[in-house]
Motif scaffolding. Structure first.
Motif, PDB file in Angstrom:
ATOM      1  N   TYR A 139      43.412  40.068  45.649  1.00 20.48           N
ATOM      2  CA  TYR A 139      43.278  41.529  46.039  1.00 20.48           C
ATOM      3  C   TYR A 139      44.095  42.434  45.110  1.00 20.48           C
ATOM      4  O   TYR A 139      44.963  43.068  45.650  1.00 20.48           O
ATOM      5  N   ASN A 153      44.256  44.663  41.036  1.00 23.29           N
ATOM      6  CA  ASN A 153      43.528  45.803  40.470  1.00 23.29           C
ATOM      7  C   ASN A 153      41.878  45.200  40.588  1.00 23.29           C
ATOM      8  O   ASN A 153      41.177  45.898  40.747  1.00 23.29           O
ATOM      9  N   LYS A 206      40.327  44.832  43.824  1.00 18.98           N
ATOM     10  CA  LYS A 206      39.862  46.033  44.334  1.00 18.98           C
ATOM     11  C   LYS A 206      38.799  46.804  44.016  1.00 18.98           C
ATOM     12  O   LYS A 206      37.960  47.204  44.423  1.00 18.98           O
ATOM     13  N   GLU A 243      35.491  44.815  44.726  1.00 12.37           N
ATOM     14  CA  GLU A 243      35.310  45.180  45.987  1.00 12.37           C
ATOM     15  C   GLU A 243      34.312  46.692  46.018  1.00 12.37           C
ATOM     16  O   GLU A 243      33.039  46.622  46.647  1.00 12.37           O
ATOM     17  N   GLU A 244      34.527  47.667  45.277  1.00 14.78           N
ATOM     18  CA  GLU A 244      33.766  48.516  45.111  1.00 14.78           C
ATOM     19  C   GLU A 244      32.468  48.422  44.444  1.00 14.78           C
ATOM     20  O   GLU A 244      31.396  48.837  44.990  1.00 14.78           O
TER      21      GLU A 244
END
Length: 285
Positions: A9, A11, A14, A17-18
């Motif tokens: 988790y 850069n 994350k 995930e978006e």
């Protein structure tokens, strides 16, 4: 809905995930860290968002459980070896592992393949940057004595690059020792590399990047065919999106019984996209 988990988790994790949350056909099955129990992961596909040198061990464990994986392994000269190693695990366990699924290697690889099909004879130059290389930055951070780092890629033309590596030293670390170790690392040993000590990386950090890809070649017997592709991007955001698109392709390949490890040039572009085959053909062809 495709259940997609994230392992790692930073850069890229994350950003992935978006992209999962924005996808109409996916749901987030969980976010896991390097030291979490992989046996606890329940997902159709796992995005391995760990540092490149940790990809193989995690993807191997997951593939042995029959779980599909996607990664953005970025050491170009080692991609085929990784493919062979994971293929040997994926096939008997009916899993799919899509490797090196970033933007380079990855989506740029697909563009290079298409341009070579259009002009089979010729030369292709891939010019990166100027921008922050995530793989090189992670490699620099792993050097003993480095507290933080930023590796910038500077294009010199015709596929030649300069690496500008800014390092924030741990207290008591010797710069010359750190510099020698960094220059010997495979990430940096093949390019002109400058190592520059700074007081603070945070004051310099920027995740922007880009590429200029040019092919000059011959179609049939006709010379002077020139193609050019340019992009300016947020590096982790694009990498995360490519991983998510390839997660869709991995699940479709598994459904069709096409198990094994694949690179992006081995994928059908339509499998990267949500929607039916009919709707996509009508819209894009």
């Amino acid at each position: 809905m495709i259940k997609v988990a994230i392992l790692g988790y930073g850069n890229i994790g994350k950003a992935a995930e978006e992209a999962i949350k924005a996808a109409p056909d996916m749901t987030l099955a969980g976010v896991y860290h390097h030291n979490d129990c992989l046996d606890c992961i329940d997902a159709d596909v796992v995005l391995v968002c760990t540092p490149t040198r940790e990809v193989q061990k995690f993807a191997t464990v997951l593939a042995a459980r029959g779980i599909c994986t996607v990664d953005s392994f970025d050491i170009h000269g080692q991609i085929w070896n990784l493919r062979e190693a994971l293929d040997a695990v994926c096939v008997p366990n009916k899993a799919v592992s899509i490797i090196s699924a970033g933007w380079d290697p990855g989506s740029d690889s697909m563009i290079r393949a298409i341009l070579q099909a259009l002009a089979p004879k010729g030369l292709t130059y891939t010019n990166f940057g100027p921008g922050r290389s995530m793989g090189h930055t992670v490699a620099a951070k792993a050097i003993p004595g480095v507290k933080n780092a930023l590796s910038m890629t500077i294009p010199l033309g015709t596929g030649i690059h300069r690496r500008m590596v800014y390092i924030e030293l741990e207290e008591g670390a010797d710069f010359k020792t750190v510099q020698a170790a960094l220059l010997a690392d495979d990430y940096f040993a093949h390019d002109e590399t400058h190592v520059i000590p700074v007081e603070s990386i945070d004051a310099l950090n920027n995740v922007a990047h880009g590429v200029n890809l040019v092919r000059n070649g011959v179609s049939g017997e006709t010379h002077n065919q020139r193609f050019e592709f340019n992009m300016t991007i947020n590096n982790p955001a694009l990498t995360g999106q490519v991983l998510v698109s390839c997660a869709r392709a991995a699940v479709r390949l598994k459904e069709h019984g096409d198990f094994g490890a694949k690179t992006m040039i081995e994928l059908a572009p339509i499998d990267l996209l949500p929607g039916t085959k009919e709707s996509l053909v009508k819209a894009l062809v």
